[in-house]
Design a protein around this motif. Structure first.
Motif, PDB file in Angstrom:
ATOM      1  N   ASN A   1      38.841  41.545  46.902  1.00  0.00           N
ATOM      2  CA  ASN A   1      39.133  42.019  45.550  1.00  0.00           C
ATOM      3  C   ASN A   1      38.276  41.328  44.497  1.00  0.00           C
ATOM      4  O   ASN A   1      38.117  41.847  43.394  1.00  0.00           O
ATOM      5  CB  ASN A   1      40.614  41.831  45.219  1.00  0.00           C
ATOM      6  CG  ASN A   1      41.475  42.879  45.861  1.00  0.00           C
ATOM      7  OD1 ASN A   1      41.009  43.972  46.162  1.00  0.00           O
ATOM      8  ND2 ASN A   1      42.728  42.553  46.086  1.00  0.00           N
ATOM      9  N   LEU A   2      37.726  40.154  44.809  1.00  0.00           N
ATOM     10  CA  LEU A   2      36.874  39.453  43.847  1.00  0.00           C
ATOM     11  C   LEU A   2      35.559  40.186  43.629  1.00  0.00           C
ATOM     12  O   LEU A   2      34.904  39.999  42.599  1.00  0.00           O
ATOM     13  CB  LEU A   2      36.605  38.025  44.321  1.00  0.00           C
ATOM     14  CG  LEU A   2      37.807  37.083  44.335  1.00  0.00           C
ATOM     15  CD1 LEU A   2      37.399  35.728  44.888  1.00  0.00           C
ATOM     16  CD2 LEU A   2      38.390  36.934  42.939  1.00  0.00           C
ATOM     17  N   ARG A  37      35.136  43.279  43.106  1.00  0.00           N
ATOM     18  CA  ARG A  37      35.312  44.416  42.208  1.00  0.00           C
ATOM     19  C   ARG A  37      34.974  44.027  40.769  1.00  0.00           C
ATOM     20  O   ARG A  37      35.214  42.891  40.356  1.00  0.00           O
ATOM     21  CB  ARG A  37      36.749  44.900  42.240  1.00  0.00           C
ATOM     22  CG  ARG A  37      37.139  45.521  43.536  1.00  0.00           C
ATOM     23  CD  ARG A  37      38.518  46.074  43.445  1.00  0.00           C
ATOM     24  NE  ARG A  37      38.866  46.722  44.694  1.00  0.00           N
ATOM     25  CZ  ARG A  37      40.020  47.276  44.921  1.00  0.00           C
ATOM     26  NH1 ARG A  37      40.955  47.264  43.997  1.00  0.00           N
ATOM     27  NH2 ARG A  37      40.258  47.855  46.074  1.00  0.00           N
ATOM     28  N   PRO A  38      34.454  44.972  39.990  1.00  0.00           N
ATOM     29  CA  PRO A  38      34.217  44.681  38.573  1.00  0.00           C
ATOM     30  C   PRO A  38      35.553  44.559  37.829  1.00  0.00           C
ATOM     31  O   PRO A  38      36.581  45.065  38.281  1.00  0.00           O
ATOM     32  CB  PRO A  38      33.419  45.889  38.083  1.00  0.00           C
ATOM     33  CG  PRO A  38      33.681  46.962  39.074  1.00  0.00           C
ATOM     34  CD  PRO A  38      34.000  46.300  40.368  1.00  0.00           C
ATOM     35  N   ASP A  39      35.509  43.891  36.700  1.00  0.00           N
ATOM     36  CA  ASP A  39      36.732  43.686  35.922  1.00  0.00           C
ATOM     37  C   ASP A  39      37.243  44.962  35.280  1.00  0.00           C
ATOM     38  O   ASP A  39      38.444  45.133  35.084  1.00  0.00           O
ATOM     39  CB  ASP A  39      36.498  42.635  34.834  1.00  0.00           C
ATOM     40  CG  ASP A  39      36.252  41.265  35.431  1.00  0.00           C
ATOM     41  OD1 ASP A  39      36.736  41.029  36.561  1.00  0.00           O
ATOM     42  OD2 ASP A  39      35.593  40.440  34.779  1.00  0.00           O
ATOM     43  N   SER A  40      36.318  45.862  34.936  1.00  0.00           N
ATOM     44  CA  SER A  40      36.739  47.103  34.277  1.00  0.00           C
ATOM     45  C   SER A  40      35.811  48.243  34.695  1.00  0.00           C
ATOM     46  O   SER A  40      34.759  48.019  35.280  1.00  0.00           O
ATOM     47  CB  SER A  40      36.705  46.942  32.762  1.00  0.00           C
ATOM     48  OG  SER A  40      35.374  46.685  32.346  1.00  0.00           O
ATOM     49  N   LYS A  41      36.231  49.457  34.374  1.00  0.00           N
ATOM     50  CA  LYS A  41      35.404  50.630  34.659  1.00  0.00           C
ATOM     51  C   LYS A  41      34.213  50.643  33.701  1.00  0.00           C
ATOM     52  O   LYS A  41      34.315  50.166  32.570  1.00  0.00           O
ATOM     53  CB  LYS A  41      36.199  51.910  34.443  1.00  0.00           C
ATOM     54  CG  LYS A  41      37.295  52.147  35.435  1.00  0.00           C
ATOM     55  CD  LYS A  41      37.942  53.483  35.099  1.00  0.00           C
ATOM     56  CE  LYS A  41      39.068  53.814  36.024  1.00  0.00           C
ATOM     57  NZ  LYS A  41      39.673  55.108  35.675  1.00  0.00           N
ATOM     58  N   LYS A  46      42.173  38.908  49.342  1.00  0.00           N
ATOM     59  CA  LYS A  46      41.935  38.346  48.015  1.00  0.00           C
ATOM     60  C   LYS A  46      40.443  38.231  47.735  1.00  0.00           C
ATOM     61  O   LYS A  46      39.971  38.547  46.635  1.00  0.00           O
ATOM     62  CB  LYS A  46      42.588  36.972  47.889  1.00  0.00           C
ATOM     63  CG  LYS A  46      44.078  37.022  47.757  1.00  0.00           C
ATOM     64  CD  LYS A  46      44.637  35.628  47.671  1.00  0.00           C
ATOM     65  CE  LYS A  46      46.149  35.647  47.718  1.00  0.00           C
ATOM     66  NZ  LYS A  46      46.710  34.287  47.719  1.00  0.00           N
TER      67      LYS A  46
END
Length: 146
Positions: free
Chosen positions: A123-124, A126-130, A120
């Motif tokens: 995964n934080l 990572r960016p929210d979107s491409k 978990k």
């Protein structure tokens, strides 16, 4: 239906008291660790199932009190469970009956919770979107400066 035949939905065969040993692939299938007996066999042959710390064969007969270490999942998300066999069955029943066949050790539960928390947290990052087209150009421009 013959009263001596084994029927998968028959609750009378879920825990046969006369059994004192069951093949490893049958027990893993009945305990719902694997969807099919052939998947259980492949896992055993692949070295993903150990009993009391050593590899086993598909035909190994399990007894109540044996400790199994089972690795499941994909390479990036593989979980390892250590369970103690509490009952024997070679008939696949519902999930509640399957959970009564084993007890997971406390150390195994803690370890699995720790690794789930680590996934978990990973995964934080990572960016929210491409990035959109403009942001990709800016990233490429920044990368090519060095």
């Amino acid at each position: 239906m013959n009263k001596n035949s084994k029927h998968a939905n028959s609750p009378t065969h879920a825990f046969d008291g006369a059994q004192d040993k069951v093949r490893a692939d049958k027990w893993l299938w009945a305990a719902r660790f694997f969807r099919t007996r052939s998947l259980a066999k492949d896992a055993i042959d692949g070295g993903k199932v150990h009993m009391n710390g050593s590899k086993i064969k598909t035909s190994k007969e399990l007894r109540v009190g044996d400790t199994l270490t089972i690795r499941q999942g994909h390479a990036t998300r593989q979980e390892e469970k250590t369970v103690i066999i509490t009952a024997l069955s070679d008939v696949r029943g519902n999930a509640t009956a399957a959970q009564a066949l084993y007890q997971e050790t406390e150390a195994s539960l803690i370890q699995r919770e720790f690794f789930a928390e680590q996934r978990k947290l990973a995964n934080l990052a990572r960016p929210d979107s491409k990035p959109n087209k403009k942001e990709r150009r800016e990233l490429n421009k920044f990368k090519n400066q060095w």
